[in-house]
Design a protein around this motif. Structure first.
Motif, mmCIF file in Angstrom:
data_model
loop_
_atom_site.group_PDB
_atom_site.id
_atom_site.type_symbol
_atom_site.label_atom_id
_atom_site.label_comp_id
_atom_site.label_asym_id
_atom_site.label_seq_id
_atom_site.Cartn_x
_atom_site.Cartn_y
_atom_site.Cartn_z
ATOM 1 N N ALA A 11 -10.631 -6.039 3.919
ATOM 2 C CA ALA A 11 -9.532 -6.640 3.165
ATOM 3 C C ALA A 11 -10.150 -6.121 1.729
ATOM 4 O O ALA A 11 -9.259 -5.689 0.877
ATOM 5 N N GLY A 12 -11.443 -6.111 1.351
ATOM 6 C CA GLY A 12 -11.808 -5.695 0.108
ATOM 7 C C GLY A 12 -11.724 -4.026 -0.204
ATOM 8 O O GLY A 12 -10.968 -3.736 -1.213
ATOM 9 N N ILE A 13 -11.841 -3.373 0.894
ATOM 10 C CA ILE A 13 -11.485 -1.998 1.029
ATOM 11 C C ILE A 13 -9.912 -1.668 0.517
ATOM 12 O O ILE A 13 -9.595 -0.735 -0.267
ATOM 13 N N MET A 14 -9.167 -2.253 1.179
ATOM 14 C CA MET A 14 -7.589 -2.146 1.170
ATOM 15 C C MET A 14 -7.361 -2.556 -0.344
ATOM 16 O O MET A 14 -6.479 -1.725 -0.893
ATOM 17 N N ILE A 15 -7.750 -3.595 -0.982
ATOM 18 C CA ILE A 15 -7.428 -4.149 -2.160
ATOM 19 C C ILE A 15 -7.858 -2.898 -3.174
ATOM 20 O O ILE A 15 -7.268 -2.622 -3.990
ATOM 21 N N LEU A 16 -9.163 -2.449 -3.305
ATOM 22 C CA LEU A 16 -9.745 -1.765 -3.920
ATOM 23 C C LEU A 16 -9.196 -0.201 -3.991
ATOM 24 O O LEU A 16 -8.513 0.389 -4.961
ATOM 25 N N MET A 17 -8.672 0.003 -2.756
ATOM 26 C CA MET A 17 -7.767 1.581 -2.345
ATOM 27 C C MET A 17 -6.625 1.553 -3.198
ATOM 28 O O MET A 17 -5.902 2.434 -3.855
ATOM 29 N N SER A 18 -6.056 0.141 -2.782
ATOM 30 C CA SER A 18 -4.530 0.201 -3.334
ATOM 31 C C SER A 18 -4.258 0.187 -4.730
ATOM 32 O O SER A 18 -3.543 0.633 -5.534
ATOM 33 N N VAL A 19 -5.438 -0.504 -5.516
ATOM 34 C CA VAL A 19 -5.479 -0.506 -7.050
ATOM 35 C C VAL A 19 -5.735 0.877 -7.562
ATOM 36 O O VAL A 19 -5.165 1.162 -8.375
ATOM 37 N N SER A 20 -6.691 1.615 -6.821
ATOM 38 C CA SER A 20 -6.982 2.891 -7.269
ATOM 39 C C SER A 20 -5.784 3.925 -7.218
ATOM 40 O O SER A 20 -5.334 4.640 -7.949
ATOM 41 N N LEU A 21 -5.124 3.571 -5.988
ATOM 42 C CA LEU A 21 -3.740 4.511 -5.865
ATOM 43 C C LEU A 21 -2.862 4.287 -6.804
ATOM 44 O O LEU A 21 -2.268 5.114 -7.371
ATOM 45 N N ALA A 22 -2.623 2.671 -7.227
ATOM 46 C CA ALA A 22 -1.648 2.699 -8.344
ATOM 47 C C ALA A 22 -1.905 2.940 -9.461
ATOM 48 O O ALA A 22 -1.151 3.305 -10.193
ATOM 49 N N VAL A 23 -3.319 3.288 -10.058
ATOM 50 C CA VAL A 23 -3.732 3.459 -11.397
ATOM 51 C C VAL A 23 -3.410 5.074 -11.248
ATOM 52 O O VAL A 23 -3.083 5.793 -12.355
ATOM 53 N N PHE A 24 -3.784 6.107 -10.323
ATOM 54 C CA PHE A 24 -3.786 7.385 -10.263
ATOM 55 C C PHE A 24 -2.793 7.948 -9.507
ATOM 56 O O PHE A 24 -2.376 9.001 -9.866
ATOM 57 N N VAL A 25 -1.858 7.182 -8.772
ATOM 58 C CA VAL A 25 -0.513 7.873 -8.402
ATOM 59 C C VAL A 25 0.655 7.074 -8.607
ATOM 60 O O VAL A 25 1.424 7.781 -9.218
ATOM 61 N N HIS A 26 0.866 6.019 -8.160
ATOM 62 C CA HIS A 26 2.130 5.258 -8.391
ATOM 63 C C HIS A 26 1.957 3.616 -8.309
ATOM 64 O O HIS A 26 1.121 3.419 -7.537
ATOM 65 N N LEU A 27 2.689 3.134 -9.443
ATOM 66 C CA LEU A 27 2.435 1.447 -9.304
ATOM 67 C C LEU A 27 2.777 0.838 -8.225
ATOM 68 O O LEU A 27 2.549 -0.503 -7.842
ATOM 69 N N ASN A 28 3.818 1.578 -7.417
ATOM 70 C CA ASN A 28 4.052 0.616 -6.210
ATOM 71 C C ASN A 28 3.090 0.572 -5.075
ATOM 72 O O ASN A 28 3.406 -0.288 -4.368
ATOM 73 N N TRP A 29 2.066 1.210 -5.337
ATOM 74 C CA TRP A 29 0.902 0.938 -4.357
ATOM 75 C C TRP A 29 0.392 -0.620 -4.428
ATOM 76 O O TRP A 29 -0.346 -0.981 -3.719
ATOM 77 N N LEU A 30 0.729 -1.114 -5.396
ATOM 78 C CA LEU A 30 0.434 -2.593 -5.740
ATOM 79 C C LEU A 30 0.965 -3.359 -4.748
ATOM 80 O O LEU A 30 0.486 -4.552 -4.538
ATOM 81 N N ALA A 31 1.934 -2.950 -4.140
ATOM 82 C CA ALA A 31 2.702 -3.677 -3.033
ATOM 83 C C ALA A 31 1.623 -3.963 -1.768
ATOM 84 O O ALA A 31 1.720 -5.176 -1.307
ATOM 85 N N LEU A 32 0.925 -2.920 -1.576
ATOM 86 C CA LEU A 32 -0.276 -3.067 -0.636
ATOM 87 C C LEU A 32 -1.114 -4.093 -0.943
ATOM 88 O O LEU A 32 -1.606 -4.946 -0.143
ATOM 89 N N THR A 33 -1.308 -4.337 -2.354
ATOM 90 C CA THR A 33 -2.354 -5.204 -2.692
ATOM 91 C C THR A 33 -1.978 -6.742 -2.573
ATOM 92 O O THR A 33 -2.522 -7.717 -2.089
ATOM 93 N N ALA A 34 -0.529 -6.945 -2.940
ATOM 94 C CA ALA A 34 0.062 -8.032 -2.534
ATOM 95 C C ALA A 34 0.185 -8.320 -0.878
ATOM 96 O O ALA A 34 0.031 -9.598 -0.751
#
Length: 62
Positions: A11-34
Motif C-alpha cells: 500500500a505504501g509503495i502504491m501510494i508513493l508511486m502514484s504520487v510520483s507519477l502524478a507529479v512527473f507524468v499526469h495528475l490523473n494518477w492521483l486516482a490510484l492514490t484515492a
C-alpha cells in the motif's frame, strides 16, 4: 515477513508511486492514490483485503 507487513508495504509503495507519477507524468494518477486509500478504509471496517486473499493463496504465512 508476515502478510500484514506485506499488505502495508505494498500500500505504501502504491501510494508513493502514484504520487510520483502524478507529479512527473499526469495528475490523473492521483486516482490510484484515492483507490488505495479507499481500499485501506474499507478494509479497516470489513476486515477484508483482496491482497491478503492473494497472499494467503500464494502460501505466505500469517
Amino acid at each position: 515477513m508476515c502478510r500484514e507487513n506485506i499488505v502495508r508495504m505494498v500500500a505504501g509503495i502504491m501510494i508513493l508511486m502514484s504520487v510520483s507519477l502524478a507529479v512527473f507524468v499526469h495528475l490523473n494518477w492521483l486516482a490510484l492514490t484515492a483507490f488505495v486509500g479507499l481500499n485501506l478504509l474499507q478494509s479497516s471496517f470489513t476486515k477484508f483485503c483482496p491482497l491478503e486473499v492473494i497472499l494467503k493463496k500464494a502460501g505466505v504465512k500469517e
